[in-house]
Design an enzyme around this catalytic site. Structure first.
Site, short mmCIF file in Angstrom:
data_model
loop_
_atom_site.label_atom_id
_atom_site.label_comp_id
_atom_site.label_asym_id
_atom_site.label_seq_id
_atom_site.Cartn_x
_atom_site.Cartn_y
_atom_site.Cartn_z
N LYS A 12 0.83 -1.21 0.00
CA LYS A 12 0.00 0.00 0.00
C LYS A 12 0.87 1.26 0.00
O LYS A 12 0.61 2.21 -0.73
CB LYS A 12 -0.90 0.03 1.24
N ASP A 74 -9.21 2.37 4.66
CA ASP A 74 -9.71 1.01 4.82
C ASP A 74 -10.23 0.60 3.46
O ASP A 74 -10.88 1.38 2.76
CB ASP A 74 -10.82 0.94 5.87
N SER A 75 -9.91 -0.61 3.10
CA SER A 75 -10.28 -1.07 1.76
C SER A 75 -10.64 -2.54 1.81
O SER A 75 -10.32 -3.25 2.77
CB SER A 75 -9.13 -0.84 0.77
N PHE A 162 -0.79 -7.15 -4.82
CA PHE A 162 -0.81 -7.92 -3.58
C PHE A 162 -2.26 -8.22 -3.23
O PHE A 162 -3.18 -7.80 -3.93
CB PHE A 162 -0.11 -7.15 -2.45
N GLY A 163 -2.47 -8.95 -2.16
CA GLY A 163 -3.84 -9.27 -1.73
C GLY A 163 -4.58 -10.10 -2.77
O GLY A 163 -4.07 -11.10 -3.27
N TYR A 164 -5.76 -9.65 -3.12
CA TYR A 164 -6.62 -10.38 -4.06
C TYR A 164 -6.30 -10.07 -5.52
O TYR A 164 -6.96 -10.62 -6.42
CB TYR A 164 -8.10 -10.02 -3.80
#
Length: 207
Positions: A12, A74-75, A162-164
């Protein structure tokens, strides 16, 4: 102006630095640079049911610690076939409280694919959502929201992001968010849109 970006995520932070880097006169600092050591209290900063409330909760916490103008976000991912889940629980979607970092990302993605097993592609629509909360001393908080529609695919594509990201396909662009370059992702992603709106607001002040 010195602006604290309140996140422990290196992914992020890299994206946000790139987006805010063009704002004249803005010095962006991360939590390490501000001297804020990790604390167990940080695990309890997102107890709310909306992205706005969670983002503001984090911004208030770190602004109080440092006295700096602070932005926190926030995400998450909202999947239509799952009734909008995982939503604000995106980071901790899969079972297993002991999972962190890439291990957590992989578990979340596996769990997402399992939850959508048997759901036809036309019903795998989803959207990334990001809300950034800007808190400055003596001022009311400002919120910047960004959304990015997509479709959940069953197999990962791409090695970026990153993440999904490897599982969220952008039909208009023709690639997953993990297949995009950093510049392409910032132009299309939920976080890119939210923080670009923030950058534009800050830039207007400097002009």
């Amino acid at each position: 102006m010195k602006l604290l970006v309140a996140t422990r995520s290196s992914g992020k932070m890299a994206e946000i630095r790139q987006i805010l880097g063009g704002v004249s006169g803005l010095e962006v600092v991360d939590l390490d640079e501000a001297g804020v050591q990790p604390s167990p209290e940080e695990d309890d900063l997102e107890p709310h049911g909306t992205f706005e409330e969670n983002a503001l909760s984090k911004a208030r916490y770190f602004a109080k610690l440092t006295g700096l103008a602070t932005v926190a976000d926030d995400s998450g991912l909202e999947v239509d076939a799952l009734g909008g889940a995982p939503g604000v629980l995106s980071k901790r979607f899969a079972p297993g409280d002991d999972l962190e970092g890439l291990e957590r990302d992989h578990a979340n993605n596996r769990y997402l694919v399992e939850k959508l097993a048997g759901v036809e592609p036309a019903r795998r629509t989803a959207r990334y959502v990001c809300v950034a909360a800007l808190l400055e001393p003596g001022k009311e908080p400002l919120f910047f929201r960004g959304e990015a529609p997509g479709v959940v695919v069953s197999e990962p594509r791409g090695s970026g992001g990153f993440g999904y990201d490897p599982y969220i396909f952008d039909p208009q662009f023709g690639a997953t968010f993990a297949e995009m370059s950093p510049a392409e992702k910032n132009a299309r992603s939920h976080r890119g849109r939210a923080f670009t709106a923030l950058a534009e607001a800050l830039g207007r002040r400097r002009s």
